[in-house]
Design a protein around this motif. Structure first.
Motif, short mmCIF file in Angstrom:
data_model
loop_
_atom_site.label_atom_id
_atom_site.label_comp_id
_atom_site.label_asym_id
_atom_site.label_seq_id
_atom_site.Cartn_x
_atom_site.Cartn_y
_atom_site.Cartn_z
N GLU A 112 0.84 -1.19 0.00
CA GLU A 112 0.00 0.00 0.00
C GLU A 112 0.88 1.25 0.00
N LEU A 113 0.53 2.19 -0.87
CA LEU A 113 1.28 3.44 -1.01
C LEU A 113 0.33 4.59 -0.69
N PRO A 114 0.56 5.30 0.42
CA PRO A 114 -0.35 6.39 0.79
C PRO A 114 -0.32 7.54 -0.22
N TYR A 115 -1.50 8.03 -0.57
CA TYR A 115 -1.60 9.21 -1.43
C TYR A 115 -1.15 10.42 -0.61
N PRO A 116 -0.21 11.22 -1.12
CA PRO A 116 0.34 12.30 -0.30
C PRO A 116 -0.59 13.51 -0.22
N PRO A 117 -0.40 14.34 0.79
CA PRO A 117 -1.25 15.52 0.95
C PRO A 117 -0.88 16.64 -0.02
N ARG A 118 -1.83 17.55 -0.20
CA ARG A 118 -1.66 18.82 -0.92
C ARG A 118 -1.26 18.63 -2.38
N THR A 119 -1.79 17.58 -3.00
CA THR A 119 -1.60 17.40 -4.44
C THR A 119 -2.86 16.82 -5.04
N SER A 120 -3.11 17.16 -6.30
CA SER A 120 -4.18 16.53 -7.07
C SER A 120 -3.63 15.99 -8.38
N ASN A 121 -2.29 15.87 -8.46
CA ASN A 121 -1.64 15.38 -9.68
C ASN A 121 -0.42 14.57 -9.27
N TYR A 122 -0.68 13.35 -8.81
CA TYR A 122 0.32 12.46 -8.20
C TYR A 122 0.83 11.50 -9.28
N HIS A 123 2.10 11.64 -9.66
CA HIS A 123 2.64 10.93 -10.82
C HIS A 123 3.59 9.80 -10.43
N TYR A 124 3.56 8.76 -11.24
CA TYR A 124 4.54 7.66 -11.19
C TYR A 124 5.69 7.95 -12.15
N GLU A 125 6.88 7.49 -11.80
CA GLU A 125 8.04 7.48 -12.69
C GLU A 125 8.82 6.20 -12.39
N CYS A 126 8.72 5.21 -13.25
CA CYS A 126 9.41 3.94 -13.06
C CYS A 126 10.89 4.09 -13.42
N GLU A 127 11.78 3.58 -12.55
CA GLU A 127 13.21 3.80 -12.78
C GLU A 127 14.06 2.61 -12.34
N LEU A 128 15.20 2.45 -12.99
CA LEU A 128 16.25 1.55 -12.53
C LEU A 128 16.99 2.24 -11.39
N VAL A 129 17.05 1.58 -10.24
CA VAL A 129 17.77 2.11 -9.09
C VAL A 129 19.12 1.39 -8.98
N VAL A 167 -4.53 7.67 -8.96
CA VAL A 167 -5.44 8.09 -7.90
C VAL A 167 -5.65 6.93 -6.94
N ARG A 168 -6.28 7.21 -5.82
CA ARG A 168 -6.55 6.17 -4.83
C ARG A 168 -7.33 5.01 -5.47
N GLY A 169 -6.91 3.81 -5.12
CA GLY A 169 -7.58 2.62 -5.63
C GLY A 169 -6.89 2.00 -6.82
N GLN A 170 -6.00 2.73 -7.48
CA GLN A 170 -5.29 2.17 -8.63
C GLN A 170 -4.05 1.41 -8.18
N THR A 171 -3.68 0.40 -8.98
CA THR A 171 -2.52 -0.43 -8.67
C THR A 171 -1.47 -0.29 -9.76
N MET A 172 -0.24 -0.03 -9.36
CA MET A 172 0.89 0.08 -10.29
C MET A 172 1.76 -1.16 -10.16
N VAL A 173 2.24 -1.67 -11.29
CA VAL A 173 3.22 -2.75 -11.31
C VAL A 173 4.41 -2.27 -12.14
N ALA A 174 5.57 -2.19 -11.50
CA ALA A 174 6.79 -1.72 -12.16
C ALA A 174 7.74 -2.89 -12.33
N SER A 175 8.29 -3.04 -13.55
CA SER A 175 9.13 -4.19 -13.86
C SER A 175 10.35 -3.78 -14.66
#
Length: 236
Positions: A74-91, A216-224
């Motif tokens: 579970e990933l909490p949606y952060p406060p004070r934003t309405s445009n919360y973006h994913y960026e998949c990356e090699l770490v 948004v809340r309720g969506q699931t991301m899978v990063a590979s």
């Protein structure tokens, strides 16, 4: 025994390592900006090989979210934003420190690799850009760095040719290859080491391909990333 601190010291975040009981202790998190041509274009920039630029995320337990390869975290949606973006990356996980590292020697400093998400409050980042201010509130908030299990470099295969993919609710949003990095892993390490002395425990987010977008809340991301343990996160 009395503690030398006025309140309990914060603990070190440890990331799991594939096939090992011991954890990888996180020190600092460095991130490379706009290191894929397609992402640079979608962000309104020219994807030329100008010197790379960097920003940082906190390496503490309020920023780093270790993600197991099984199940959905579970990933909490952060406060004070309405445009919360994913960026998949090699770490890239650094296992040997140094400064002014040569490109030819850079991979000798790598302990391993993992899948990570550079989560971004894009609206707040944009406001800071427009005002000429640091991006910190857009990039360095709580749980902004979910990271999966680290695979040792010797076991990761041909990571610099690996495919990188992110899906949201089963739909592919990002799809590219690590070969499309403007600055390779070796070049990124070498350049970063001229600005900071790298130490074991440092992590480098190497950049994201095109296709970033909001969740948004309720969506699931899978990063590979090929050869690495994938991560799955549900926004709550």
């Amino acid at each position: 025994m009395n503690s030398p601190y006025i309140f309990p010291a914060h603990g070190i975040v440890g990331l799991p390592v594939a096939g090992a009981d011991a954890l990888f202790p996180v020190r600092r998190i460095y991130c490379v900006g706009r290191n894929y041509a397609g992402h640079a274009r979608e962000m309104g920039s020219d994807p030329t090989r100008e010197p790379p630029f960097f920003f940082c995320k906190p390496g503490d337990g309020m920023a780093v979210l270790p993600v197991a390869p099984q199940g959905v975290a579970e990933l909490p949606y952060p406060p004070r934003t309405s445009n919360y973006h994913y960026e998949c990356e090699l770490v890239v996980a650094i296992g040997k420190g140094g400064s002014d590292i040569a490109v030819a020697d850079a991979l000798q400093h790598v302990f391993g690799y993992a899948v990570g998400l550079d989560m971004t409050r894009r609206d707040l980042q944009g406001q800071m850009k427009d005002a000429g201010r640091p991006w910190e509130i857009g990039k360095a908030f709580d749980y902004s760095a979910p990271i999966g299990v680290i695979t040792r470099a010797t076991e990761a295969g041909a990571i610099e040719q690996a495919a990188i993919t992110l899906e949201v609710d089963g739909a592919v949003k990002q799809s590219s290859h690590i070969t499309h990095l403007i600055w390779s892993v070796s070049e990124t390490i070498a350049n970063l080491s001229t600005l900071f002395t790298l130490q074991p425990g440092d992590l480098i987010f190497s950049g994201t391909p095109e296709g970033v977008g909001a969740v948004v809340r309720g969506q699931t991301m899978v990063a590979s990333i090929e050869g690495l343990a994938p991560i799955a996160l549900k926004v709550v």
